[in-house]
Scaffold this motif. Structure first.
Motif, PDB file in Angstrom:
ATOM      1  N   THR A   1      41.973  27.049  47.403  1.00 26.05           N
ATOM      2  CA  THR A   1      42.381  27.563  48.713  1.00 26.05           C
ATOM      3  C   THR A   1      43.022  26.456  49.553  1.00 26.05           C
TER       4      THR A   1
ATOM      5  N   GLN B   1      40.970  35.248  50.037  1.00 26.36           N
ATOM      6  CA  GLN B   1      39.848  34.855  49.174  1.00 26.36           C
ATOM      7  C   GLN B   1      39.248  36.065  48.451  1.00 26.36           C
TER       8      GLN B   1
ATOM      9  N   ALA C   1      28.854  30.903  42.774  1.00 26.40           N
ATOM     10  CA  ALA C   1      29.287  30.089  43.918  1.00 26.40           C
ATOM     11  C   ALA C   1      28.071  29.674  44.742  1.00 26.40           C
TER      12      ALA C   1
ATOM     13  N   TYR D   1      34.908  34.574  38.508  1.00 28.61           N
ATOM     14  CA  TYR D   1      35.792  34.108  39.576  1.00 28.61           C
ATOM     15  C   TYR D   1      35.048  33.066  40.387  1.00 28.61           C
TER      16      TYR D   1
ATOM     17  N   GLY E   1      35.965  29.138  42.916  1.00 26.98           N
ATOM     18  CA  GLY E   1      37.067  28.433  43.554  1.00 26.98           C
ATOM     19  C   GLY E   1      36.634  27.168  44.251  1.00 26.98           C
ATOM     20  N   ARG E   2      37.623  26.584  44.888  1.00 22.73           N
ATOM     21  CA  ARG E   2      37.390  25.302  45.573  1.00 22.73           C
ATOM     22  C   ARG E   2      38.357  25.194  46.747  1.00 22.73           C
ATOM     23  N   GLY E   3      37.851  24.742  47.872  1.00 20.60           N
ATOM     24  CA  GLY E   3      38.711  24.435  49.012  1.00 20.60           C
ATOM     25  C   GLY E   3      39.126  22.978  48.905  1.00 20.60           C
TER      26      GLY E   3
ATOM     27  N   GLN F   1      40.307  29.875  42.019  1.00 23.51           N
ATOM     28  CA  GLN F   1      41.196  29.828  43.185  1.00 23.51           C
ATOM     29  C   GLN F   1      41.085  28.493  43.924  1.00 23.51           C
TER      30      GLN F   1
ATOM     31  N   GLU G   1      43.635  27.678  53.045  1.00 24.78           N
ATOM     32  CA  GLU G   1      42.459  27.661  53.919  1.00 24.78           C
ATOM     33  C   GLU G   1      42.199  26.269  54.497  1.00 24.78           C
ATOM     34  N   LYS G   2      42.273  25.262  53.627  1.00 24.03           N
ATOM     35  CA  LYS G   2      41.941  23.916  54.096  1.00 24.03           C
ATOM     36  C   LYS G   2      43.002  23.397  55.059  1.00 24.03           C
TER      37      LYS G   2
ATOM     38  N   GLN H   1      29.317  30.894  50.540  1.00 26.81           N
ATOM     39  CA  GLN H   1      30.507  31.738  50.399  1.00 26.81           C
ATOM     40  C   GLN H   1      30.176  33.228  50.496  1.00 26.81           C
TER      41      GLN H   1
END
Ligand code: TRP
Length: 375
Positions: free
Chosen positions: A114, A200, A221, A78, A80-82, A112, A117-118, A225
């Motif tokens: 996000t 998240q 990550a 898992y 992700g990226r904002g 994911q 979030e951003k 994070q």
């Protein structure tokens, strides 16, 4: 959060010269040991460059993941990226490593985006914009070579129906005072941001729910994070009957300006994957370096590779050969290599890297449907 005099590391801000040993102590993570690297090597055949150079340097429960794997239980990945803007080359570091793990361990990846979030975090960002960057950034993810059918990329906003059910289960166990202590929220923080950490945390458990069987999760990550996993996901896992997610943490690729990580908010400090290669070359040529004020001084004292972003670029991504890297270091320190020549060499490498990446990125447009999941 780590907020000391010299540097700051939070999920939303990384500033100053990061002392990674101090972070490991404060966050309570473990350094990757030679013994653990030896165990990984048994499965991967070689030690990835990022492990060899300690770019991935810390973990939680990686030994446990290997125990499970060796006992025949597959884990999933898992990350992700904002999507706050275009991808820069620093973002690619964890993704390239995640791709390596997927290949060597045959693991599925949940990725994911996000965009919620951003949007919530950045006053000026509209939801439409962050959702747009979800798709732009997904092209860069796919360009890293992930396997279709085993890689699931989703926007929080578009996959919200699936995520929400798990998010409320998590949210019920997190008090405001915990969230505040872990993330440093203030009275002026909007309530969307306060709820967001639960979103998240969801992908840590999602495959277990989708497949109705408990599955170990490994999160590659950058170390900023960690509060999400330490403060939320690992805390609620046993309460909800899931395994605690394991992590492997990377350092930040420095920007071309002095101090701090590569930052999308200072466009000259970062090389973006969509930069025309000539523009990227110019950014490299006008980079800050660890060089001396005059050529004579440089010849006499040598350069300061330790604090030089140009050297760090070679180290992170642009010089895979250990002998060549050692030569750059040595020639810099001895004064034999001057910054102009060193930058010109890097600029060429960056141009070739970008040209290739952009080719793969364009061909990813046709493949988006194979990777994106939504409600
Ligand atoms: N919050 C991360 C960011 O701003 C994005 C993210 C979501 C992420 N889930 C993740 C990053 C899992 C690493 C691993 O970049």
């Amino acid at each position: 959060m780590s907020n000391s005099q010299d540097f700051t590391v939070t999920p939303w801000e990384v500033k100053g010269e990061v002392d990674y040993d101090k972070l490991v102590r404060e966050f309570g993570t473990q350094l990757l040991t030679e013994e653990l690297l030896g165990r990984i090597k048994k499965h991967t055949g070689d030690i990835h460059l990022f492990l060899r150079r300690k770019i991935f340097f810390s973990h939680r429960d990686l030994d446990w993941i290997l125990d499970r794997y060796e006992a025949g239980e597959k884990f999933f990945l898992y990350t992700g990226r904002g999507p706050s803007g275009h991808t820069h080359v620093g973002h690619l570091v964890p993704w390239i490593f995640t791709r390596h793990l997927q290949e060597k361990f045959g693991a599925e990846l949940y990725f994911q985006m996000t965009d919620d979030e951003k949007f919530l975090h950045d006053e000026k960002m509209s939801l439409k914009e962050s959702m747009g960057y979800t798709y732009e950034n997904a092209l860069d993810v796919i360009a890293c070579g992930f396997e279709p059918g085993k890689t699931f990329i989703f926007s929080d906003v578009e996959y919200g129906k699936t995520l929400y059910k798990m998010a409320v289960e998590i949210a019920k166990h997190i008090t405001y005072s915990t969230a505040k202590a872990v993330f440093g929220f203030e009275d002026s923080t909007n309530v969307g941001m306060i709820f967001f950490p639960c979103i998240q945390a969801v992908p840590c458990f999602l495959p277990s729910i989708l497949k109705s069987k408990n599955m170990p999760c490994l999160i590659p990550a950058a170390i900023d994070q960690d509060p999400y996993w330490r403060g939320i996901a690992r805390f609620v896992a046993p309460k909800l009957g899931f395994y605690k997610p394991a992590q492997i943490h990377s350092k930040f690729m420095p920007g071309l300006a002095r101090g701090g990580k590569m930052s999308a908010s200072d466009p000259k400090s970062a090389i973006f994957t969509v930069d025309p290669p000539e523009m990227a070359e110019e950014k490299v040529m006008s980079s800050y370096t660890g060089g001396r004020a005059t050529v004579a001084e440089q010849r006499r004292l040598g350069g300061q590779a330790e604090i030089c972003p140009v050297y760090h670029y070679y180290h992170f991504l642009f010089e895979e050969d250990e002998k060549e890297l050692a030569k750059i270091y040595h020639d810099c320190k001895s004064g034999a290599l001057l910054c102009g020549d060193c930058k010109a060499n890097l600029a060429g490498k960056v141009r070739r890297f970008l040209t290739e990446h952009q080719r793969k990125r364009e061909s990813a447009r046709k493949k988006l449907d194979k990777f994106i999941i939504r409600d």
